[in-house]
Design a protein around this motif. Structure first.
Motif, PDB file in Angstrom:
ATOM      1  N   ILE A 202      11.758   0.852   1.082  1.00 30.89           N
ATOM      2  CA  ILE A 202      10.542   0.382   0.401  1.00 30.89           C
ATOM      3  C   ILE A 202       9.727   1.552  -0.147  1.00 30.89           C
ATOM      4  CG2 ILE A 202       8.322  -0.787   0.744  1.00 30.89           C
ATOM      5  CD1 ILE A 202       9.729  -2.407   3.009  1.00 30.89           C
ATOM      6  N   ALA A 203       9.555   2.589   0.667  1.00 29.77           N
ATOM      7  CA  ALA A 203       8.690   3.721   0.316  1.00 29.77           C
ATOM      8  C   ALA A 203       9.364   5.024   0.742  1.00 29.77           C
ATOM      9  CB  ALA A 203       7.329   3.562   0.985  1.00 29.77           C
ATOM     10  N   PRO A 204      10.380   5.462  -0.005  1.00 31.49           N
ATOM     11  CA  PRO A 204      11.169   6.623   0.419  1.00 31.49           C
ATOM     12  C   PRO A 204      10.384   7.927   0.570  1.00 31.49           C
ATOM     13  CG  PRO A 204      11.816   5.890  -1.779  1.00 31.49           C
ATOM     14  CD  PRO A 204      10.857   4.880  -1.254  1.00 31.49           C
ATOM     15  N   ALA A 205       9.234   8.033  -0.059  1.00 31.76           N
ATOM     16  CA  ALA A 205       8.442   9.268   0.049  1.00 31.76           C
ATOM     17  C   ALA A 205       7.627   9.320   1.342  1.00 31.76           C
ATOM     18  CB  ALA A 205       7.512   9.393  -1.151  1.00 31.76           C
TER      19      ALA A 205
ATOM     20  N   ASP B  31       0.839  -1.198   0.000  1.00 33.28           N
ATOM     21  CA  ASP B  31       0.000   0.000   0.000  1.00 33.28           C
ATOM     22  C   ASP B  31       0.877   1.251   0.000  1.00 33.28           C
ATOM     23  OD1 ASP B  31      -2.426  -1.452   0.157  1.00 33.28           O
ATOM     24  OD2 ASP B  31      -2.249  -1.585   2.329  1.00 33.28           O
ATOM     25  N   SER B  32       0.239   2.367  -0.223  1.00 35.17           N
ATOM     26  CA  SER B  32       0.933   3.648  -0.197  1.00 35.17           C
ATOM     27  C   SER B  32       0.501   4.429   1.042  1.00 35.17           C
ATOM     28  CB  SER B  32       0.575   4.433  -1.460  1.00 35.17           C
ATOM     29  OG  SER B  32       1.148   5.711  -1.412  1.00 35.17           O
ATOM     30  N   PHE B  33       1.479   4.927   1.810  1.00 35.75           N
ATOM     31  CA  PHE B  33       1.197   5.704   3.018  1.00 35.75           C
ATOM     32  C   PHE B  33       1.964   7.015   2.957  1.00 35.75           C
ATOM     33  CE2 PHE B  33       0.353   1.359   4.228  1.00 35.75           C
ATOM     34  CZ  PHE B  33      -0.852   1.470   4.922  1.00 35.75           C
ATOM     35  N   ASP B  34       1.346   8.049   3.501  1.00 37.10           N
ATOM     36  CA  ASP B  34       1.989   9.354   3.575  1.00 37.10           C
ATOM     37  C   ASP B  34       2.874   9.457   4.811  1.00 37.10           C
ATOM     38  OD1 ASP B  34       0.555  10.680   1.275  1.00 37.10           O
ATOM     39  OD2 ASP B  34      -1.140  10.036   2.504  1.00 37.10           O
ATOM     40  N   LEU B  35       2.498   8.718   5.876  1.00 32.96           N
ATOM     41  CA  LEU B  35       3.214   8.804   7.140  1.00 32.96           C
ATOM     42  C   LEU B  35       3.283   7.444   7.815  1.00 32.96           C
ATOM     43  CD1 LEU B  35       4.451  10.496   9.518  1.00 32.96           C
ATOM     44  CD2 LEU B  35       2.108  10.783  10.358  1.00 32.96           C
ATOM     45  N   LEU B  36       4.469   7.124   8.317  1.00 30.88           N
ATOM     46  CA  LEU B  36       4.655   5.987   9.215  1.00 30.88           C
ATOM     47  C   LEU B  36       4.787   6.585  10.605  1.00 30.88           C
ATOM     48  CD1 LEU B  36       5.293   3.056  10.058  1.00 30.88           C
ATOM     49  CD2 LEU B  36       7.695   3.554   9.521  1.00 30.88           C
ATOM     50  N   LEU B  37       3.838   6.278  11.475  1.00 28.66           N
ATOM     51  CA  LEU B  37       3.842   6.733  12.864  1.00 28.66           C
ATOM     52  C   LEU B  37       4.133   5.514  13.713  1.00 28.66           C
ATOM     53  CD1 LEU B  37       3.332   8.830  15.076  1.00 28.66           C
ATOM     54  CD2 LEU B  37       0.891   8.355  14.852  1.00 28.66           C
ATOM     55  N   SER B  38       5.322   5.474  14.322  1.00 24.63           N
ATOM     56  CA  SER B  38       5.758   4.248  14.971  1.00 24.63           C
ATOM     57  C   SER B  38       6.305   4.486  16.370  1.00 24.63           C
ATOM     58  CB  SER B  38       6.851   3.581  14.126  1.00 24.63           C
ATOM     59  OG  SER B  38       7.312   2.400  14.741  1.00 24.63           O
ATOM     60  N   ASP B  39       5.905   3.600  17.276  1.00 20.84           N
ATOM     61  CA  ASP B  39       6.575   3.528  18.566  1.00 20.84           C
ATOM     62  C   ASP B  39       7.993   3.061  18.255  1.00 20.84           C
ATOM     63  OD1 ASP B  39       7.163   3.385  21.257  1.00 20.84           O
ATOM     64  OD2 ASP B  39       5.819   1.711  21.680  1.00 20.84           O
ATOM     65  N   ILE B  40       8.929   3.385  19.120  1.00 25.23           N
ATOM     66  CA  ILE B  40      10.296   2.937  18.870  1.00 25.23           C
ATOM     67  C   ILE B  40      10.539   1.565  19.486  1.00 25.23           C
ATOM     68  CG2 ILE B  40      12.749   3.401  19.276  1.00 25.23           C
ATOM     69  CD1 ILE B  40      12.093   6.379  19.051  1.00 25.23           C
ATOM     70  N   VAL B  41      10.107   1.369  20.722  1.00 26.42           N
ATOM     71  CA  VAL B  41      10.351   0.103  21.415  1.00 26.42           C
ATOM     72  C   VAL B  41       9.163  -0.829  21.178  1.00 26.42           C
ATOM     73  CG1 VAL B  41      10.801  -0.983  23.644  1.00 26.42           C
ATOM     74  CG2 VAL B  41      11.744   1.279  23.161  1.00 26.42           C
ATOM     75  N   MET B  42       9.395  -1.859  20.351  1.00 22.93           N
ATOM     76  CA  MET B  42       8.365  -2.856  20.045  1.00 22.93           C
ATOM     77  C   MET B  42       9.034  -4.216  19.924  1.00 22.93           C
ATOM     78  SD  MET B  42       5.986  -1.046  17.104  1.00 22.93           S
ATOM     79  CE  MET B  42       7.344  -0.752  15.966  1.00 22.93           C
ATOM     80  N   PRO B  43       8.271  -5.294  20.122  1.00 14.20           N
ATOM     81  CA  PRO B  43       8.851  -6.629  19.954  1.00 14.20           C
ATOM     82  C   PRO B  43       9.145  -6.936  18.484  1.00 14.20           C
ATOM     83  CG  PRO B  43       6.495  -6.786  20.407  1.00 14.20           C
ATOM     84  CD  PRO B  43       6.869  -5.334  20.534  1.00 14.20           C
TER      85      PRO B  43
END
Length: 124
Positions: free
Chosen positions: A70-73, A44-56
């Motif tokens: 994968i999706a440099p934009a 899929d195409s996403f404008d923003l990756l919003l991610s927690d830093i500490v995850m399993p």
């Protein structure tokens, strides 16, 4: 419509963030770990990756590095409750915004609006 891929392992936080962003008019796909986010980035195409830093399994920094290939934009914003991790994120993904917990849900919506150059009163 701006599409956001949310990767957050804490279920309550993931639910609150997704709801706040959806109420602000964003299209949100929420997953509970970085390894679950990768297939979405690939298909899929996403404008923003919003991610927690500490995850399993895969932390948010590694996820952001994979996202850049994968999706440099796709823009990246991290959320974290750990100051030392925040410093590492700034060093290893310098173009990413880091938002430290705790924060008000309105704060995250405002930060997303700023990332996309939207005014506080813009219709999203």
């Amino acid at each position: 419509m701006i599409r956001i891929l949310l990767a957050e392992d804490d279920q309550a936080m993931r639910t609150y963030l997704a709801r706040a962003l959806e109420n602000a008019g964003y299209d949100v796909v929420a997953v509970d770990r970085g390894t679950q986010a990768l297939p979405h980035l690939e298909s899929d195409s996403f404008d923003l990756l919003l991610s927690d830093i500490v995850m399993p399994e895969m932390d948010g920094i590694e996820l952001a590095q994979r996202c850049a290939k994968i999706a440099p934009a796709t823009k990246v914003m991290f959320i974290t409750g750990f100051a030392a991790v925040s410093l590492r994120a700034s060093r290893e993904a310098p173009q990413a915004k880091v938002l430290s917990k705790p924060f008000h849900l309105r704060d995250i919506v405002l930060e997303v609006q700023r990332m996309f150059g939207l005014s506080e009163h813009a219709q999203i």
